[in-house]
Design a protein around this motif. Structure first.
Motif, PDB file in Angstrom:
ATOM      1  N   SER A  35      48.771  40.750  16.968  1.00 56.86           N
ATOM      2  CA  SER A  35      50.140  41.072  16.570  1.00 56.86           C
ATOM      3  C   SER A  35      50.979  41.613  17.723  1.00 56.86           C
ATOM      4  CB  SER A  35      50.121  42.102  15.445  1.00 56.86           C
ATOM      5  OG  SER A  35      51.434  42.508  15.124  1.00 56.86           O
ATOM      6  N   VAL A  36      52.231  41.209  17.772  1.00 53.04           N
ATOM      7  CA  VAL A  36      53.159  41.754  18.764  1.00 53.04           C
ATOM      8  C   VAL A  36      53.489  43.213  18.448  1.00 53.04           C
ATOM      9  CG1 VAL A  36      54.177  39.524  19.338  1.00 53.04           C
ATOM     10  CG2 VAL A  36      55.182  40.890  17.518  1.00 53.04           C
ATOM     11  N   MET A  37      53.091  43.678  17.264  1.00 47.80           N
ATOM     12  CA  MET A  37      53.311  45.066  16.857  1.00 47.80           C
ATOM     13  C   MET A  37      52.032  45.882  16.937  1.00 47.80           C
ATOM     14  SD  MET A  37      55.800  44.033  13.806  1.00 47.80           S
ATOM     15  CE  MET A  37      55.505  42.285  13.985  1.00 47.80           C
ATOM     16  N   ALA A  38      51.099  45.455  17.786  1.00 49.44           N
ATOM     17  CA  ALA A  38      49.793  46.114  17.957  1.00 49.44           C
ATOM     18  C   ALA A  38      49.041  46.123  16.630  1.00 49.44           C
ATOM     19  CB  ALA A  38      49.968  47.487  18.554  1.00 49.44           C
ATOM     20  N   SER A  39      48.479  47.226  16.246  1.00 51.19           N
ATOM     21  CA  SER A  39      47.692  47.265  15.006  1.00 51.19           C
ATOM     22  C   SER A  39      48.527  47.678  13.796  1.00 51.19           C
ATOM     23  CB  SER A  39      46.517  48.230  15.178  1.00 51.19           C
ATOM     24  OG  SER A  39      47.006  49.539  15.381  1.00 51.19           O
ATOM     25  N   GLU A  40      49.826  47.793  13.976  1.00 46.05           N
ATOM     26  CA  GLU A  40      50.711  48.199  12.872  1.00 46.05           C
ATOM     27  C   GLU A  40      51.157  46.988  12.066  1.00 46.05           C
ATOM     28  OE1 GLU A  40      51.268  51.422  12.198  1.00 46.05           O
ATOM     29  OE2 GLU A  40      49.940  51.811  13.880  1.00 46.05           O
ATOM     30  N   TYR A  41      51.424  47.208  10.785  1.00 46.46           N
ATOM     31  CA  TYR A  41      51.962  46.174   9.908  1.00 46.46           C
ATOM     32  C   TYR A  41      53.102  46.808   9.119  1.00 46.46           C
ATOM     33  CZ  TYR A  41      52.064  42.042   6.984  1.00 46.46           C
ATOM     34  OH  TYR A  41      52.442  40.875   6.360  1.00 46.46           O
ATOM     35  N   PRO A  42      54.339  46.722   9.657  1.00 50.25           N
ATOM     36  CA  PRO A  42      55.459  47.429   9.041  1.00 50.25           C
ATOM     37  C   PRO A  42      55.839  46.951   7.636  1.00 50.25           C
ATOM     38  CG  PRO A  42      56.086  46.519  11.173  1.00 50.25           C
ATOM     39  CD  PRO A  42      54.717  46.076  10.885  1.00 50.25           C
TER      40      PRO A  42
END
Length: 64
Positions: A35-42
């Motif tokens: 993910s381009v958001m690292a391990s986060e899933y907003p």
């Protein structure tokens, strides 16, 4: 429970091996790629934009 961490890729969406070398003819985007958001899933749909962009980049690279 889910994860947003997928296969490691380069800027052309090519999947990288454990030595960070591209694997020939193997691409990943969207939820299959890291993910381009690292391990986060907003939230729902956050990977759609990255999937579209990296899918486009993978297609351009594969067509070369």
């Amino acid at each position: 429970m889910a994860t947003a961490l997928g296969l490691r890729t380069d800027p052309d969406a090519r999947v990288l091996d454990r030595h960070r070398n591209p694997i020939p003819r193997l691409y990943a985007c969207g939820n299959d790629a890291d993910s381009v958001m690292a391990s986060e899933y907003p939230g729902a749909g956050c990977q759609v934009g990255a999937g579209l962009i990296f899918g486009y980049l993978a297609a351009r690279h594969a067509a070369r």
